[in-house]
Design an enzyme around this catalytic site. Sequence first.
Site, mmCIF file in Angstrom:
data_model
loop_
_atom_site.group_PDB
_atom_site.id
_atom_site.type_symbol
_atom_site.label_atom_id
_atom_site.label_comp_id
_atom_site.label_asym_id
_atom_site.label_seq_id
_atom_site.Cartn_x
_atom_site.Cartn_y
_atom_site.Cartn_z
ATOM 1 C CB CYS A 1 -1.014 3.479 10.111
ATOM 2 S SG CYS A 1 -2.281 3.954 11.309
ATOM 3 N NE ARG B 1 -3.235 -0.214 3.098
ATOM 4 C CZ ARG B 1 -3.660 -0.195 4.368
ATOM 5 N NH1 ARG B 1 -3.545 -1.284 5.126
ATOM 6 N NH2 ARG B 1 -4.200 0.900 4.872
#
Length: 280
Positions: free
Chosen positions: A237, A181
Amino acid sequence: MESGDPLVNADWLIKNFDAPDVRVLDATYFADFTNPPETGHQAWARGHIPGATHFDIDDIADTSSPLPHMLPDSVKFSARVRKLGVGDGNRIVVYDQNRFFASARAWWMLRVMGHTDVHVLDGGLNAWVEAGGALEDLPPMVSERHFTPRVRADLVMDAAGLEKLVGSARTTIVDSRPDGRFFGRDPEPRVGLASGHIPGSVNLPGSALVTQDGHMLTANKLSSLFKNPKAPTVTTCGSGVTAAIAALALARLGNWDVAVYDGSWTEWASDPARPIATDA
């Protein structure tokens, strides 16, 4: 001034369990977007450390925000944690049943609100059971305590503040998402959100800081993963949960002033005007 190890082990908790000032919180949370095994509250109800109340990061949150589990204001926070039976003068131990996933977040939230005597149980519930600790499946009798918030705004980063730090050589931005990601190879779990990373940030997945059995790496091993653990640092995150694991790891290395970007990638990537990188 906070110091020492932000973690305690199961043997310490068993030894100190009956101390009148010790309180235990279960912060179990699952973030599987497609097929969660159960909710954190269901896991807590199935079995928890005796006397532990459930710290739900989706409830102790700014529910008016479109972003997930954002930090609430100090009034709501103190009202919620009082009902969990924790407050001024308590030594708080937080654990979870999902490899530090939300216990680190709860640890960070309590510190943001000014409570410094808070630790995370290394190894979580499994470590407690393996050490011979008992479980219960009944809700504990809770006596509300007064919680005095003393907000540490320096431990919270917002988008505007982070935009000013992009490209800064002085501050390290650590992204705790999986590398697929981070580098834009894999899709984000939230539909419609681009993958990639904040320019200049470095990737250190939260999973790399924790062993398969749910213990945090030793300080020596953590030191080998962080290039400059004492540098001013912001962690991020997907939604501000795993980022707290990195903040916890850095506290273990002596850096207690790490800020967590609360909105994290969910907020950053939702604005097309913000830059997104996919390079190495």
